[in-house]
Every structure is written in C-alpha cells, then in structure tokens.
Design a protein around this motif. Structure first.
Motif: not given
Ligand SMILES: Cc1cc2nc3c(=O)[nH]c(=O)nc-3n(C[C@H](O)[C@H](O)[C@H](O)COP(=O)(O)O)c2cc1C
Ligand code: FES
Lengths: 579, 151
Positions: A13-14, A17-18, A45-46, A182, A185, A218-219, A333, A339-340
């Motif tokens: 998901s991350c 989204a990026a 994730c960053y 997260f 997830r 939501e997942y 976060a 963040p990650g």
C-alpha cells in the motif's frame, strides 16, 4: 544480454500510494524478457517507490524514489549509479531482521518462492513433534504477544491446548486499530504465508479446528493477499494437519471500523454478528469464546514471529532483554526524515530508533507518542529509555502495538491530547459510564482549552477524572484512554498553563490562540495570498485581518517567500474596534 | 424479501454473518438504505431494530448515498500530526462539503477515517480506494481537479 535476472517493484500500500503502480507498468513494458515481480514492503517507506534488481551474479541493487518515466526506467535497466539506495550503516548496525527478513524481498502471492526461502520448514519441524512440545518451545522462547498486552503466547496456547471441545477456535487479530501503526498491514501484504504458517503451527499446538482472521476493512490489499495465501495453502493440503481427520477451516472476516473490536471479547462478539462490546472476564475466551467454544486470540506480528521462534527457541530467547525476548517491529511516523518500519531487538533505546533509524534531527523532536490512543507520550529528555514492555510502563507509556509517532517541536501537546480523547470518546462502546461519559467530559474540557476558554482548574480536573476513568472501566479502552492527557500533563504542564493562564498557544498551532501575520520585509507583493484567501481577510495593502481569518493556512502555504506565519495571539492585526 | 437485494442469499443466514451481509449490501449499493436494513432483517430473521443496532455501532456503514468519487481523508495520528485538519479544511473549501456530505451533483463525498496504514506518507487520503500520500494543498487541488475533469 542484460545482467539483470529479475526486477522487483515494491507494491505494498505504501509503495502504491507513492506511485509504484505506474513504475511497475513501465518496467513491465520496457524490461523485455526480464521477469518483473511485485513484492511487498522492506520497511523503508520514506523512499518508496523502491525497485530492486536481482543480478545474475547473485548480488542486488536497490533504487529509491523511482520515477515512472521512460528515461528513468531505462536508466535503471542500464544499472545507473544514480538513485541507488543502500541502508545507512548506522541503521543497519541496530536493525536485526528476523521476522521481516523476507518482507519486500519475495513475491507475497507465490507459495513456491516462500518455500524456496525456508517457508513452512518451521511447520514441518513443529508437526514432527507433539503439540505439547511445540507449546513448550513457544513458552521457552519467552515470546510475548505483540498486540499490546504482552501476555506470554506459550501460556495462552497452553490454556487452549488443555481444553477438550468439539471445536476450538484460533483467531488472528488483524484489526490494527492504533491509527499510526502499520506493521501488521505490512506483514499481511508482504509475507502473508509467514503469518499463516504461524497460525497453522498455533492450530497444531493448541488443537484448534477453526481459524479466523479478523482484518480491518481499510486494508483491502492485505485481505486479498491473505485470501490468495489461504487458497494456496488449502490447495497444497497444508490445512490438513498431521494426525487430523478434518482439514482446518480458515476464514477471513472483515472488521467494520470500530476500534474497540480489537479487544478480545469485543472481537468475539463482532464475529458472532453482534455489536462489538467487550464483556467481563472471566470467563476468559479460552474457557468460553466464539459461540461458546474455547478460543484464543493472537496478533498478526505474534503469528509472524512463530516460524522464527520454532526455528530456534533458544536463539529467540537470547535476543532482546531478559523479560522481553526477540525483536519488535516499530512503525515510525510523524515529524522525522525516515518514516517506515524498523525491526530491532527488544531493549534498544528510543533515542536510537528516533534519531539513528528515523533520521530525526537532534533537537527537532519534543516527544514520541507510543501505544497510540491507549498509550502516552515520552518527552525527548527520556529517550534513553529501553524499548521493552516493563521499562515503558515505568514512564507511564506502553509499547502497545509498536506505533511510534514522532512529535516535532512545533506541535501543540494540548491539541495532541485533544485529538486522542476525540478518538477514544467516539470509540467508547458505551457500556461503562466512566468510559462513556468520562472520556466525553475530558474531550470537552480539552476542546475548551484549545479554544481559549479553559480555566486553571481544568488541568486538575482532567487529572482527577482521568484517574477515575482508569479505575472505573471494564476493558483496556477505558482503562488506558486518559493516558495521552495524563502523560502530556505530566511532562508538558507548562503548555497547558500557557493556554489556560496566559491565553496563547506556545507553538501557535491552536487556531483560537494564535494569530496570522505577514512580514513586510520578506513580502515581494506578488498578491498570491490575496488571490487565494478564501475569506478575503487580506487587504490590498497586505494586512491580514485576524477577525476575518479562519486560520486555514492557505496563505502560509501559498507564499513562496515564507513571509506569512502564525504568530503569538494578540500580536497580529485585528480590525475589530478596540483591538 | 425485496428482490432488489436477492444477492443476500450469497451469505448464509446465520447471525454471525450479519456484518458480512451488510458489507455486501454496502458494496453493491454504496450505502445501506432503509430497504437494505429491512432486507437484511428478513434474511437473517432479525428485527429491523437489531440490524440497525449492529449497523450503527460500526463506523464503516453509510446510511446516505455516497458520491461517485468517495474521498476518505485520514485523520489517524500520523496524518493528524502532519496536518490532516488542514487537508480537510482545504477539501471543504474546494468542494463546498464537509465530512459526511455529498456534493449536489453527486460527484464527490467525503468521509473521515482513522488510518489507512500508509502513515509513513502522511497526510494521506483515498479516493475510491486509491491512496494518495504526502499531500499538500497544491497536490490535493490537482488531484481533485483531475477527478472533476473526468466528471
Ligand atoms: C480497545 C482495544 C483495542 C485493541 N486493538 C488491538 C488491535 O487492533 N490489534 C491487536 O492485535 N490487539 C489489540 N488489542 C489487544 C487485544 O485485546 C489482545 O490483547 C491481543 O490481540 C492478543 O494478542 P497477542 O497476545 O498476540 O498480543 C486491543 C485491546 C483493546 C483493549
Ligand atoms: S494515520 Fe493516516 S494513514 Fe495512518
């Protein structure tokens, strides 16, 4: 001939989204006959979207913040030096990847790739001995539940194993209710087979016959990957455990957006199709759970730990601290550079996580909120605290699920507490009066304070009421809900006092207790602010009228010269007569 | 039972499946109407009030028809800290509706959710399930305008 054996694009998901979706498409289009695989999340994730190249010589190269345009993709296919990503040495020295070893490195939907990387070896090892021995291994490893309470997993399993019943139920708590956490997830999306293997081992050890995964709605990607995993496991016959006549029933149930359903007894009620209200324990779920059957609930990360535990229980016990063994995945976060997710041995200091892994600039951080709405804040001068169950408790915080929200110097702690009480008072199921009415009163009081209508006595009132709610609530939602307010009062009382006594917000964040002003020295008179202000609060001579301004920050955001800022209440221009 | 909801027979009628049944209705219709509640009550042999009691407990269920583009703005902790309230304010300015409302042309609706699990990209929102991260005012308005153009 290309040196590339395989291309892996992180599409958790991350990553998506990026912008990983477009990156994936273009690699598929431009890579010729090099296979392109979708993988999960490696935790960094960053710098998504992340692409990994597996080279034919057995090495690999990571690229970060990959762009989808043809030129960028072709440059990577030609192994450009630009944009390569290596894990900073300072971070690598602290992180220990056991549970997340395969996350983001393998195709989450491919059972064969999981097997080729040691998958289901622990299941094989476990089912070669008696269930009782497996429970002993888990006990010996010292594994404690990763969902918040930190109860011994081996003990819990032994309670369920001791029951005889027509059906026994094992549930995976995938509700991940702490907003800001997260890791669950990510594990479900990236290594669903590892979570499922943990559940299969649990079913073998406890004699469970039915497995539920209660996952928040939501997942959607997590649910999809788990379902693919369940189907593959059933097809491979792994759901028929040695010594059983009937295969296991494995089902996913989607949660419906209620925080309290993460609590065990509420979750069981929800699985029975009722309102998710917790009930008094005893009877404990292991005595009387879903539809009356003995039931045990463990968290996603707990299950993901099980294959690691079984592989070597003694090595697991040697990791971390004496009473908190193994590793923990923390979700970082908020106000920090990186963040990650980070997996570190229990007992690493918070400072190491925030600064060395998270890359937060020293001096830029005011506090960290741990444990989400049920937790508390830890001020920066206590960042030498060891991250384990017991050390955090002493500070009035909890590890919780492992969500760490980094709060920068320019955030208001009173507003943060208001946010959490807003959350918990709405999520209270309404059963206990102290929780239902008490959290509401705390929320209203905090609302008043940030609106500039607080009184000195409000601070004591919050403390007093908070302590009563802790005592007067049945489940941990109410028992922990006052935590964010109590801990911010404990460590940041001066911020509360500035609001109620001196009538301003020390960081100029609270709308009612700050003004907006333009610095003529920086202004280049481009008029963008005047054009964009939705309420016409800025005059042609660039005066911002604070009586009209709604503090929407549009002008601050639009100004390229950073000439507009929030300022101390009373120092901005106000057209109201007498001001 | 109301034939409009005959697809409910896809879920077996045990009470434990009530939430699943309601989720199915919402998936098909976009929300759960009064008729939907009646149909679920009939299918699971429950009183309307029992169904409504369960439904209202869970934030996921919508009782009003949502827009063609359903915007879920995240107000989880990470997003809140990183400016979610401003994102909501700017959305409201751009669309003229608040959380829980639908635009008159039926194109957009806004709901606030608590965490989409992409906290590392905060602040985030999702439109019909597609997640957009690292939002600021410019990015937000660009995304909204693209959807507006698509109509
Ligand atoms: C209000 C409330 C919310 C909770 N939410 C979660 C959650 O989202 N995920 C989770 O794993 N545990 C959650 N818990 C903890 C569970 O009740 C339970 O302790 C946990 O699932 C047990 O698994 P573990 O032993 O593996 O940690 C919550 C507890 C409370 C009181
Ligand atoms: S807090 Fe917004 S995605 Fe998690």
């Amino acid at each position: 001939m290309s040196e590339i054996k395989r291309i892996k694009v992180g599409t958790a998901s991350c990553g998506l989204a990026a912008g990983a979706g477009a990156v994936l498409e273009n690699f598929k289009r431009l890579a010729g006959d090099i296979p392109v695989a979708e993988v999960g999340c490696i935790g960094h994730c960053y710098c998504e979207p992340i692409v990994e190249l597996e080279l034919k010589d057995g090495t690999n190269i990571f690229y970060s913040s990959v762009k989808a345009d043809d030129a960028s993709v072709q440059a990577i296919l030609a192994l450009t030096e630009n944009g390569r990503f290596t894990i900073p040495a300072e971070r690598a020295a602290i992180e220990k990847l056991y549970v997340t070893r395969l996350a983001g490195r393998i195709d989450p939907k491919d059972i064969e790739e999981y097997k080729a990387n040691g998958g289901f070896e622990s299941l094989k090892k476990a089912t070669a001995v008696t269930p009782a021995e497996v429970v002993e291994w888990v006990k010996k490893s010292g594994l404690r539940g990763r969902g918040g309470a930190g109860f011994s997993t081996g003990m819990k399993w032994s309670f369920l194993a001791a029951k005889t019943a027509e059906e026994k139920i094992l549930i995976c708590n995938a509700d991940e209710g702490d907003p800001g956490a997260f890791m669950d997830r990510s594990m479900m999306e990236s290594v669903p087979f590892q979570v499922l293997e943990g559940m299969l081992i649990g079913a073998y050890a406890t004699g469970a016959t039915k497995l539920f995964i209660y996952c928040r709605a939501e997942y959607p990607l997590a649910i999809k990957h788990l379902q693919i995993g369940i189907d593959a496991i059933c097809k491979a016959g792994l759901n028929l455990l040695p010594g059983r006549e009937k295969p296991l029933d494995i089902m996913i149930k989607e949660g419906a957006g209620a925080f309290v359903c993460g609590e065990e007894t509420a979750m069981i009620a929800s699985l029975e199709g009722q309102r998710g209200q917790p009930r008094f324990r005893p009877p404990f779920p292991t005595d009387k759970g879903w539809n009356g059957y003995p039931t045990a609930i463990n968290n996603v990360e707990t299950y993901a730990n099980i294959p690691v535990v079984i592989a070597d229980p003694d090595a697991f016990a040697a990791l971390g601290t004496e009473k908190s063994t193994g590793t923990k995945i923390f979700a970082l976060a908020g106000d920090l550079k990186n963040p990650g997710l980070a997996e570190v041995p229990m007992g690493v200091t918070l400072g190491d996580i925030v600064y060395k892994i998270g890359g937060a600039a020293p001096g830029s951080v005011k506090a960290v909120q741990t444990g989400g709405p049920s937790g508390g804040c830890i001020p920066a001068d206590k960042f030498d605290v060891k991250m384990d169950y017991d050390s955090l408790k002493e500070l009035g915080a909890i590890i919780g699920s492992g969500g760490l929200i980094v709060i920068g110097n320019d955030r208001c702690m009173v507003e943060t507490a208001r946010y959490f009480l807003d959350f918990t008072h709405r999520e209270s199921c309404g059963k206990c009066t102290f929780c239902r009415v008490g959290t509401m009163r705390m929320f209203e009081t905090l609302e008043r304070i940030v609106a500039g209508k607080g009184q000195e006595s409000d601070i004591d009132f919050l403390e007093d009421l908070g302590n009563k709610i802790k005592k007067g609530s049945l489940c941990a939602l109410g028992q922990t809900a006052p935590g964010p307010a109590l801990s911010t009062i404990r460590y940041f009382r001066h911020e509360y006092e500035a609001h109620v006594r001196d009538g301003y917000c020390p960081v100029n964040q609270c709308n009612a207790l700050s003004d907006v002003a333009l610095d003529p020295a920086k202004c280049v008179k481009c008029k963008l602010c005047i054009k964009n202000c939705p309420v016409g609060a800025i005059s042609d001579d660039f005066k911002i009228d604070n009586s009209k301004c709604t503090r929407c920050n549009t002008c601050i955001d639009t100004c390229a010269k950073k000439a507009i800022a929030r300022v101390k209440k009373g120092t901005g221009y106000d057209s109201t007569p007498g001001k | 039972m109301n034939p409009e909801f005959s697809y409910l027979s896809e879920v077996s009628a045990e009470k434990g499946n009530l939430i699943k049944g309601l989720q199915l209705i919402q998936e098909r219709e976009g929300y759960v109407s009064d008729d939907g509640i009646k149909a679920a009550a009939a299918h699971f042999s429950l009183a309307d009030a029992e169904v409504e009691g369960v439904l209202t407990f869970y934030a996921q269920f919508k009782r009003n028809k949502p827009g063609k583009y359903q915007i879920s703005t995240c107000d989880g902790t990470a997003c809140h800290i990183k400016g979610a309230p401003l994102i909501q304010e700017w959305l409201t300015t751009a669309l003229g509706i608040k959380s829980g409302e639908t635009t008159e042309d039926g194109l957009f609706s806004i709901e606030t959710v608590a965490c989409l699990g992409c906290c590392s990209l905060a602040p985030v929102m999702a439109i019909n399930g597609r997640v957009y991260g690292k939002l600021d005012r410019k990015a937000l308005l660009k995304i909204i305008n693209e959807y507006k153009k698509q109509g």
